[in-house]
Design an enzyme around this catalytic site. Structure first.
Site, short mmCIF file in Angstrom:
data_model
loop_
_atom_site.label_atom_id
_atom_site.label_comp_id
_atom_site.label_asym_id
_atom_site.label_seq_id
_atom_site.Cartn_x
_atom_site.Cartn_y
_atom_site.Cartn_z
N LYS A 189 118.41 20.24 69.05
CA LYS A 189 116.95 20.26 69.02
C LYS A 189 116.39 19.06 69.78
O LYS A 189 117.08 18.05 70.00
CB LYS A 189 116.43 20.23 67.58
CG LYS A 189 116.55 18.88 66.88
CD LYS A 189 115.85 18.89 65.53
CE LYS A 189 115.91 17.51 64.89
NZ LYS A 189 115.25 17.46 63.58
N GLY A 223 109.64 22.72 59.56
CA GLY A 223 109.70 23.26 60.91
C GLY A 223 111.11 23.38 61.46
O GLY A 223 111.51 24.43 61.97
#
Length: 292
Positions: A189, A223
């Site tokens: 990420k 998230g």
């Protein structure tokens, strides 16, 4: 030895006292009309080794102040040693300066903990292990991931695939896999330092028709976890569990994760809440052995 269950961790503190076989000293606490904290110990601590159990989850600043007041008061009243058990240590993510002028928040918190009279500290799954080296008192961080994995194994998740939402948390996936035995992997990420937006690089996971457990140290807004859950479902996972040590779950985190396809959210009582189904009390009791 005496345990003081702090205002943020009354249930966990009582369990730790029971596990140690010692008395728990009640704490009278309330807020003044202007929001300041009032703290009073309702028992003697003179000459005792004192264990304060006080997590610093939201509202972080209030819980930190209560921790400082508890530690200082215990020392003022003759405690021989004060060990702080802070399952979730607030501000541990603010350990680096990414932009000019940013506060190095965790360093300030560390110095305040030490100045309040804490002689040693025990925490769980600290976000940045390097932070431990900044303390001038004995400190240790233990992981609750094996406890969570054992809980899930007992619920029928033996053989599940363990996944971490980013490479920095791959050790958590490894620990989960050591219990569940279904293999592990980590996603990649990237986070925009200014906006906070997180993006996850997609990859094919070997989870078609299988159970998946996504392990992380904490879930805040959800998230990052939602992205990992969504990818696991996209790759054909049968059931997906979002698991973490610290279920902060602020805002719409729960809805976001469930909407992404998670079947369950599992956390520990390091942060009290409806998803805190695994108790870390046994882990804390064991971990205190070399700090007292």
């Amino acid at each position: 030895m005496i345990v003081i269950p702090g205002p943020s961790s009354p249930g966990l503190g009582e369990k730790v006292a029971e596990g140690l076989g010692v008395e728990a000293v009640p704490v009278e606490h309330r807020l003044f009309p202007d929001g300041e904290s009032y703290i009073r110990l309702k028992g003697s601590v003179r000459g005792e080794e004192v264990v304060i159990v006080q997590t610093t989850s939201p509202p972080q600043d209030r819980h930190l102040i209560q921790l400082f007041l508890l530690a200082r008061t215990a020392k003022d009243y003759g405690a021989e040693k004060v060990v702080a058990v802070v399952p979730y240590l607030a501000y541990a993510r603010q350990d680096k300066r990414f932009l000019e002028g940013e506060a190095l928040s965790i360093d300030v918190v560390i110095r305040l903990i030490e100045a309040s009279g804490v002689d040693a500290l025990l925490t769980l799954d600290i976000h940045s292990p390097d932070v431990l080296e900044r303390f001038r008192i004995p400190v240790k961080s233990l992981s609750a991931i094996p406890l969570i994995a054992e809980h899930l194994k007992a619920k029928g998740f033996e053989g599940a695939f363990s996944l971490s939402p980013d490479k920095g948390a791959i050790e958590l996936a490894k620990m989960g896999d050591a219990v569940l035995g279904g293999g592990y992997d980590a996603l990649e990420k990237a986070r925009d330092r200014r906006t906070g937006e997180v993006r996850t690089r997609e990859k094919r996971l070997p989870v078609e028709g299988r159970d998946v457990v996504v392990f992380d140290d904490m879930i805040s807004t959800g998230g990052t976890m939602a992205l990992a859950v969504g990818l696991a479902k996209k790759c054909g996972a049968r059931r997906v569990v979002a698991a973490c040590t610290h279920p902060l779950l602020v805002g719409r985190a729960v809805e976001r994760i469930l909407e992404a396809g998670a079947d369950e959210i599992v956390g520990t009582d390091s942060v009290p809440g409806p998803h805190s189904v695994v108790s870390v009390a046994p882990l804390i009791v064991e971990g205190l052995s070399d700090l007292l």
